[in-house]
Design a protein around this motif. Structure first.
Motif, PDB file in Angstrom:
ATOM      1  N   ILE A   6      18.795  75.811  40.759  1.00 19.03           N
ATOM      2  CA  ILE A   6      19.758  74.948  40.951  1.00 19.03           C
ATOM      3  C   ILE A   6      19.535  73.528  40.184  1.00 19.03           C
ATOM      4  O   ILE A   6      19.993  72.877  39.272  1.00 19.03           O
ATOM      5  N   THR A 142      19.317  79.031  44.322  1.00 18.99           N
ATOM      6  CA  THR A 142      20.586  79.330  45.240  1.00 18.99           C
ATOM      7  C   THR A 142      20.151  80.507  46.285  1.00 18.99           C
ATOM      8  O   THR A 142      19.226  80.920  46.301  1.00 18.99           O
ATOM      9  N   GLN A 147      27.008  80.694  45.496  1.00 17.45           N
ATOM     10  CA  GLN A 147      26.277  79.848  44.967  1.00 17.45           C
ATOM     11  C   GLN A 147      25.786  80.053  43.687  1.00 17.45           C
ATOM     12  O   GLN A 147      25.700  79.243  42.830  1.00 17.45           O
ATOM     13  N   ASN A 151      27.022  77.741  40.579  1.00 13.87           N
ATOM     14  CA  ASN A 151      25.714  77.218  39.905  1.00 13.87           C
ATOM     15  C   ASN A 151      26.148  77.265  38.372  1.00 13.87           C
ATOM     16  O   ASN A 151      26.000  76.453  37.479  1.00 13.87           O
ATOM     17  N   SER A 192      20.395  69.179  44.698  1.00 11.99           N
ATOM     18  CA  SER A 192      20.482  70.436  45.188  1.00 11.99           C
ATOM     19  C   SER A 192      20.963  70.456  46.623  1.00 11.99           C
ATOM     20  O   SER A 192      21.807  71.356  47.129  1.00 11.99           O
ATOM     21  N   LEU A 196      24.116  72.818  47.836  1.00 13.38           N
ATOM     22  CA  LEU A 196      24.088  73.798  48.740  1.00 13.38           C
ATOM     23  C   LEU A 196      25.162  73.605  49.902  1.00 13.38           C
ATOM     24  O   LEU A 196      25.625  74.474  50.449  1.00 13.38           O
ATOM     25  N   THR A 199      28.570  74.334  48.667  1.00 10.60           N
ATOM     26  CA  THR A 199      28.969  75.758  48.267  1.00 10.60           C
ATOM     27  C   THR A 199      28.785  76.877  49.348  1.00 10.60           C
ATOM     28  O   THR A 199      28.800  77.943  49.169  1.00 10.60           O
ATOM     29  N   LYS A 200      28.610  76.303  50.537  1.00  9.35           N
ATOM     30  CA  LYS A 200      28.497  77.220  51.857  1.00  9.35           C
ATOM     31  C   LYS A 200      29.617  77.966  52.243  1.00  9.35           C
ATOM     32  O   LYS A 200      30.574  77.381  51.891  1.00  9.35           O
TER      33      LYS A 200
END
Length: 200
Positions: A6, A142, A147, A151, A192, A196, A199-200
């Motif tokens: 990432i 990722t 993700q 990304n 990052s 993160l 994008t969960k």
């Protein structure tokens, strides 16, 4: 799933690298004083012991002197040996001030970088793997297929922003600071943690 990078956070990497090199410099400043006072078997454990348990360090040296005097003279003279040993370590006690001034400022970083430094031939330096370990510490990956896809899209967008920068158009007008930042390498990066979470 193959993990993707990432971000390599060049800002925090450079900051830690600076403290790491300052720790090396600080340790190298006190090594000559240790050698001048008869401490020649110097390791990172020596430096750690001086800083964290200085009084015991001095007592151990004094006891070593007493044992050496006993061996040299072949007898135990009691307090005269202790007096001689105390005089022998008197100068070493002054090292404490030097240690404190040279190490205390960076001791938090010194602990954080435990395993990054080594002492060879009475010289402190970075371990061969230190910068690789430091780079990995500041590289974020990722964790899911979702993700990975996000990304890839975001990295493509970052390249477009770089094109804007190359045209002389500041990306600051277009980017959301929480997700994208400009690094010390003058390139745009994803934060990052925010990526993160998003994008969960």
């Amino acid at each position: 799933m193959k993990k993707q990078i990432i971000d390599f956070n060049v800002n925090s990497f450079n900051e830690d690298k600076k403290y790491l090199l300052q720790s090396v410099e600080s340790i190298n400043k006190i090594i000559p004083e240790l050698i001048a006072n008869g401490i020649t078997d110097i390791s990172m454990d020596t430096i750690r012991n001086i800083h964290t348990n200085y009084d015991k360090f001095i007592l151990d040296i004094r006891d070593r002197h007493i044992d050496n005097f006993k061996e040299k003279f072949g007898m135990d003279l009691g307090s005269p040996f202790i007096d001689m040993a105390n005089k022998a370590v008197e100068n070493i006690k002054n090292i404490k001030l030097s240690v404190k001034s040279n190490l205390s400022m960076f001791y938090g970083q010194f602990i954080m970088f435990d395993g990054y430094l080594t002492i060879e031939n009475n010289e402190c330096k970075l371990c061969n793997t230190a910068l690789d370990k430091l780079r990995e510490k500041h590289t974020f990956y990722t964790e899911t297929d979702k993700q990975n896809k996000a990304n890839e899209i975001m990295q493509a967008i970052l390249l477009k922003f770089d094109e804007l920068e190359a045209m002389g158009i500041s990306s600051a007008h277009f980017v959301k600071p929480a997700i994208i930042y400009k690094g010390a390498d003058n390139k745009l990066h994803l934060r990052s943690g925010d990526f993160l979470n998003a994008t969960k």
